[in-house]
Design a protein around this motif. Structure first.
Motif, PDB file in Angstrom:
ATOM      1  N   ILE A  21       0.838  -1.395   0.165  1.00  0.00           N
ATOM      2  CA  ILE A  21       0.048   0.089   0.051  1.00  0.00           C
ATOM      3  C   ILE A  21       0.871   1.242   0.166  1.00  0.00           C
ATOM      4  O   ILE A  21       0.496   2.058  -0.722  1.00  0.00           O
ATOM      5  N   PHE A  22       2.034   1.240   0.730  1.00  0.00           N
ATOM      6  CA  PHE A  22       2.974   2.402   0.881  1.00  0.00           C
ATOM      7  C   PHE A  22       3.447   2.651  -0.580  1.00  0.00           C
ATOM      8  O   PHE A  22       3.801   3.692  -0.963  1.00  0.00           O
ATOM      9  N   CYS A  23       3.705   1.585  -1.314  1.00  0.00           N
ATOM     10  CA  CYS A  23       4.501   1.794  -2.588  1.00  0.00           C
ATOM     11  C   CYS A  23       3.335   2.290  -3.385  1.00  0.00           C
ATOM     12  O   CYS A  23       3.984   3.185  -4.565  1.00  0.00           O
ATOM     13  N   LEU A  24       2.172   2.232  -3.192  1.00  0.00           N
ATOM     14  CA  LEU A  24       1.118   3.165  -4.064  1.00  0.00           C
ATOM     15  C   LEU A  24       1.341   4.515  -4.036  1.00  0.00           C
ATOM     16  O   LEU A  24       0.499   5.196  -4.929  1.00  0.00           O
ATOM     17  N   ILE A  25       1.711   5.074  -2.845  1.00  0.00           N
ATOM     18  CA  ILE A  25       1.840   6.526  -2.611  1.00  0.00           C
ATOM     19  C   ILE A  25       2.405   7.228  -3.720  1.00  0.00           C
ATOM     20  O   ILE A  25       1.869   8.264  -3.868  1.00  0.00           O
ATOM     21  N   ASN A  26       3.370   6.525  -4.360  1.00  0.00           N
ATOM     22  CA  ASN A  26       3.976   7.394  -5.450  1.00  0.00           C
ATOM     23  C   ASN A  26       3.122   7.583  -6.513  1.00  0.00           C
ATOM     24  O   ASN A  26       3.354   8.445  -7.286  1.00  0.00           O
ATOM     25  N   LEU A  27       1.966   6.746  -6.655  1.00  0.00           N
ATOM     26  CA  LEU A  27       1.139   7.318  -7.882  1.00  0.00           C
ATOM     27  C   LEU A  27       0.104   8.416  -7.583  1.00  0.00           C
ATOM     28  O   LEU A  27       0.093   8.938  -8.492  1.00  0.00           O
ATOM     29  N   GLY A  28       0.119   8.781  -6.343  1.00  0.00           N
ATOM     30  CA  GLY A  28      -0.765  10.025  -5.940  1.00  0.00           C
ATOM     31  C   GLY A  28       0.102  11.194  -5.649  1.00  0.00           C
ATOM     32  O   GLY A  28      -0.298  12.252  -5.990  1.00  0.00           O
TER      33      GLY A  28
END
Length: 153
Positions: A21-28
């Motif tokens: 989930i933390f890896c998805l932060i880069n998308l936003g």
């Protein structure tokens, strides 16, 4: 805890999921990603500095180190000193903001979060851990006392 494998699979799955989930932060948000990276560096390198610092202290005071599978020999002291200094250098620079001028929306909040987590961990240890924590060294063969089992909550 899976007693056959001696691995807490539920904890492994949960931390892997949260890490994903933390890896998805880069998308936003690139800013959010930079804070996560800074916080990760602060956490990892501060724990490395503690362990490297303890070994470095023992080497400087010429105290015996526990037996190990391999050793750096004479290079152990300079390698540990370099690793300690490099970790400190990276910790300092990972606290800087990524852009100027610095405002509330561009500040690097990782050091504040890191300090907050350290304070919460210290409070948890003082209130609960001191009386319930079993040091890992007590499980080392040859040092294990009779009746010492896994720690409880």
């Amino acid at each position: 805890m899976n007693h056959k494998w001696r691995v807490p699979f539920n904890a492994v799955y949960l931390t892997s999921f949260i890490g994903g989930i933390f890896c998805l932060i880069n998308l936003g948000s690139t800013f959010g990603f930079n804070i996560v990276v800074s916080l990760t560096l602060l956490a990892l390198l501060s724990t490395y500095m503690i362990s490297i610092g303890c070994v470095l202290r023992k080497r400087i005071l010429k105290e015996d180190l526990p037996p190990a599978r391999w050793s750096l020999g004479r290079l152990g002291l300079p390698v540990n000193a370099f690793a300690f200094c490099y970790s400190f250098f990276v910790i300092v620079f990972s606290c800087f903001p990524t852009e100027l001028p610095v405002g509330l929306d561009t500040a690097n909040w990782a050091p504040a979060v890191w300090a907050g987590v350290l304070l919460i961990a210290l409070a948890a240890y003082i209130m609960h851990g001191r009386s319930h924590y079993t040091a890992p060294v007590l499980f080392v063969e040859g040092r294990k006392a009779a009746g010492v089992g896994l720690q409880s909550t």
